[in-house]
Design an enzyme around this catalytic site. Structure first.
Site, short mmCIF file in Angstrom:
data_model
loop_
_atom_site.label_atom_id
_atom_site.label_comp_id
_atom_site.label_asym_id
_atom_site.label_seq_id
_atom_site.Cartn_x
_atom_site.Cartn_y
_atom_site.Cartn_z
N ASN A 210 0.88 -1.07 -0.04
CA ASN A 210 0.06 -0.04 0.05
C ASN A 210 1.05 1.08 0.10
O ASN A 210 2.20 1.07 -0.06
CB ASN A 210 -0.99 0.02 1.28
CG ASN A 210 -0.30 -0.16 2.70
OD1 ASN A 210 0.65 0.95 2.89
ND2 ASN A 210 -0.48 -1.39 3.36
N PRO A 305 -2.15 -12.19 10.03
CA PRO A 305 -2.54 -11.82 11.58
C PRO A 305 -2.92 -10.41 11.93
O PRO A 305 -2.38 -9.64 11.35
CB PRO A 305 -1.24 -12.47 12.28
CG PRO A 305 -0.28 -12.26 11.52
CD PRO A 305 -0.72 -12.47 9.82
N LYS A 337 -13.12 -0.60 16.05
CA LYS A 337 -11.93 -0.87 16.08
C LYS A 337 -11.35 -1.12 17.46
O LYS A 337 -10.61 -1.71 17.77
CB LYS A 337 -10.81 -0.33 15.07
CG LYS A 337 -11.23 -0.83 13.66
CD LYS A 337 -10.40 -0.19 12.62
CE LYS A 337 -10.99 -0.33 11.17
NZ LYS A 337 -10.06 0.24 10.27
O1 PMT Z 1 2.86 6.21 6.40
P1 PMT Z 1 2.08 7.52 6.07
O2 PMT Z 1 2.21 7.70 4.75
O3 PMT Z 1 2.57 8.62 7.06
O4 PMT Z 1 0.29 7.35 6.41
C1 PMT Z 1 0.01 7.32 7.57
C2 PMT Z 1 -1.07 6.06 7.88
C3 PMT Z 1 -1.98 6.58 6.98
C4 PMT Z 1 -0.53 4.80 7.29
C5 PMT Z 1 -1.54 6.08 9.24
O5 PMT Z 1 -1.94 7.21 9.71
C6 PMT Z 1 -2.64 5.22 9.57
O6 PMT Z 1 -3.85 5.40 9.47
N1 PMT Z 1 -2.35 3.81 9.67
C7 PMT Z 1 -3.21 2.56 10.14
C8 PMT Z 1 -3.30 1.93 8.73
C9 PMT Z 1 -4.19 1.04 8.71
O7 PMT Z 1 -3.89 -0.28 8.42
O8 PMT Z 1 -5.41 0.97 9.55
P2 PMT Z 1 -6.61 -0.12 9.68
O9 PMT Z 1 -7.75 0.83 10.11
O10 PMT Z 1 -6.52 -0.77 8.56
O11 PMT Z 1 -6.15 -0.99 11.02
C10 PMT Z 1 -6.29 -0.40 12.20
C11 PMT Z 1 -5.34 -0.74 13.19
O12 PMT Z 1 -5.00 -2.33 13.30
C12 PMT Z 1 -3.85 -0.07 12.84
O13 PMT Z 1 -3.19 0.30 14.02
C13 PMT Z 1 -3.25 -1.15 12.07
O14 PMT Z 1 -1.63 -0.81 12.27
C14 PMT Z 1 -3.42 -2.50 12.84
N2 PMT Z 1 -3.43 -3.58 11.97
C15 PMT Z 1 -4.21 -3.83 10.84
C16 PMT Z 1 -4.05 -5.00 10.17
C17 PMT Z 1 -3.46 -5.86 10.73
N3 PMT Z 1 -3.31 -7.27 10.10
N4 PMT Z 1 -2.56 -5.96 11.86
C18 PMT Z 1 -2.57 -4.54 12.47
O15 PMT Z 1 -1.85 -4.55 13.55
#
Ligand code: PMT
Length: 400
Positions: A210, A305, A337
């Protein structure tokens, strides 16, 4: 509750109906141990008597730029040098325009120009005024110059309108102002941060990934190290230098990130999941390069995971903060979440906007925990990293 003991704070009051709340702000700053002086603009005097603020702060209130008596006590330059923080609450649209243009047409404006202190503003105005591009432009430029913007809150307004623009609640203002004193806030704590994307191989040359640049996570790591924490930065592939004083663990895939996270989290106090982890990986990685002869290629994917929830469920005393990348119903999905991943807090950003979120230099987020939702208006990721680390430190220190 973050202490403000020995901190010297000037509360600047500008003209607006929210000025009455400044009295409460002065009281609460003092409750946290701060020494407070008050500077009011002539417009503020129309809403609040200086005598009230004098009685509360225990010191004469400064109003006029050319007031001989006040200058004889503590001149405006001395006042500007005295402060650790200039907190302007409420900050009117007019006063923020004055700040933006560097005008010194009132004592408060002159103090702002002269002070080497940290500066925060808590805007308060009608929703139409707040949303006018001229005002938003001014706010953005002030934020770029390092001014911390606290709020505004959204809801029903004194004028009968509903929308964004009313001043944040005094407690939130003071929490965010306290959080600006970042140095030493995380001394003695170990903070683990995941950052950047993961890459899931399809064959030896191709992968799923991504647009995460790592900027948000690296800004948090820098700020956490500045706050005195022992920082472990577990990062997917990015083009950024490792922040000073951080231990860097480079990883490629979600499985590698999980292993590094579980290992590092064992002795950690705070875990921050900024990484954009690929939700799926190829069920099997082709040994050789996949041939491009077929018109349609079907790849079976399997779920990766969930790193942050695995870490949270295996380390119950850890303070765990996730990020939520959403493109609609941002706060609602983020709240979901927060619960399903068993987090202490979640930081939500709208990744449908090109100016914030993925791969941008700025971001705008909401901090959500069980007690509160706090908006952090658009600012550089470097500044946001400092503001969020301070917020995390306040909440973590409260619980320990
Ligand atoms: O890196 P940049 O270009 O500065 O951009 C920043 C960002 C947009 C990536 C950052 O601000 C952000 O939003 N990070 C979270 C991205 C994400 O995967 O969000 P999510 O809503 O899909 O996941 C929720 C949480 O679960 C996140 O803390 C993620 O790290 C975590 N996760 C998700 C999937 C997975 N398999 N394992 C995880 O730990």
């Amino acid at each position: 509750m973050c202490s403000l003991s020995n901190k010297r704070i000037i509360v600047g009051v500008t003209g607006g109906i929210a000025a009455y709340k400044s009295a409460e702000i002065v009281r609460r700053l003092q409750d946290r141990g701060a020494e407070v002086r008050v500077v009011m603009t002539p417009g503020a005097e129309e809403f609040l008597r200086p005598l009230t603020m004098q009685a509360l702060s225990g010191h004469p209130v400064h109003v006029g730029l050319l007031d001989e008596k006040a200058e004889a006590g503590m001149g405006h330059i001395e006042l500007a040098r005295w402060a650790d923080l200039l907190l302007i609450a409420p900050a009117s649209a007019d006063f923020m325009a004055t700040m933006m243009h560097g005008k010194a047409d009132s004592l408060l404006a002159a103090v702002y120009l002269a002070t080497p202190a940290l500066v925060a503003v808590a805007p308060a105005m009608n929703q139409g005024m707040w949303q006018h591009p001229a005002n938003l432009d001014n706010v953005e430029k002030l934020a770029q110059r390092g001014v911390t913007i606290i709020g505004p809150d959204s809801g029903s307004q004194a004028c009968g309108d509903t929308g964004p623009g009313r001043m944040e609640q005094p407690d939130t203002i003071i929490d965010q102002a306290s959080a600006m004193f970042i140095n030493g806030l995380l001394q003695g704590t170990k903070v683990v941060i995941t950052a950047g994307p993961t890459r899931e191989a399809l064959d030896p040359v191709r992968y799923i990934s991504n647009h995460s640049s790592g900027k948000m996570g690296y800004a948090l790591a820098t700020a956490a190290a500045d706050a005195g924490a022992d920082v472990v930065l577990i990062s997917g592939p990015v083009n950024l230098p490792t922040p000073e004083r951080c231990q860097h663990i480079p990883v490629i895939s979600a499985n590698e990130m999980l292993l590094a996270a579980l290992e590092s989290a064992q002795k950690a106090d705070v875990f921050i999941a900024t990484a954009a982890v690929a939700d799926y990986r190829a069920a099997s990685v082709a040994e050789g390069k996949i041939k491009s002869s077929d018109e349609v290629l079907t790849i079976k994917l399997e779920k990766n995971p969930d790193i942050v929830s695995t870490v949270a469920s295996t380390n119950e005393s850890l303070f765990v903060v996730g990020f939520a990348a959403e493109s609609a119903n941002v706060e609602n999905y983020a709240k979901g979440k927060l619960k399903t991943k068993s987090l202490n807090a979640i930081i939500a950003n709208d990744i449908s906007r090109p100016d914030i979120g993925f791969n941008s230099d700025e971001n705008e987020v909401s901090w959500i925990d069980d007690d509160s939702t706090i908006s952090f208006s658009k600012r550089s990721k470097a500044q946001l990293g400092r503001d969020l680390i301070a917020q995390i430190a306040c909440k973590y220190n409260d619980q320990n």
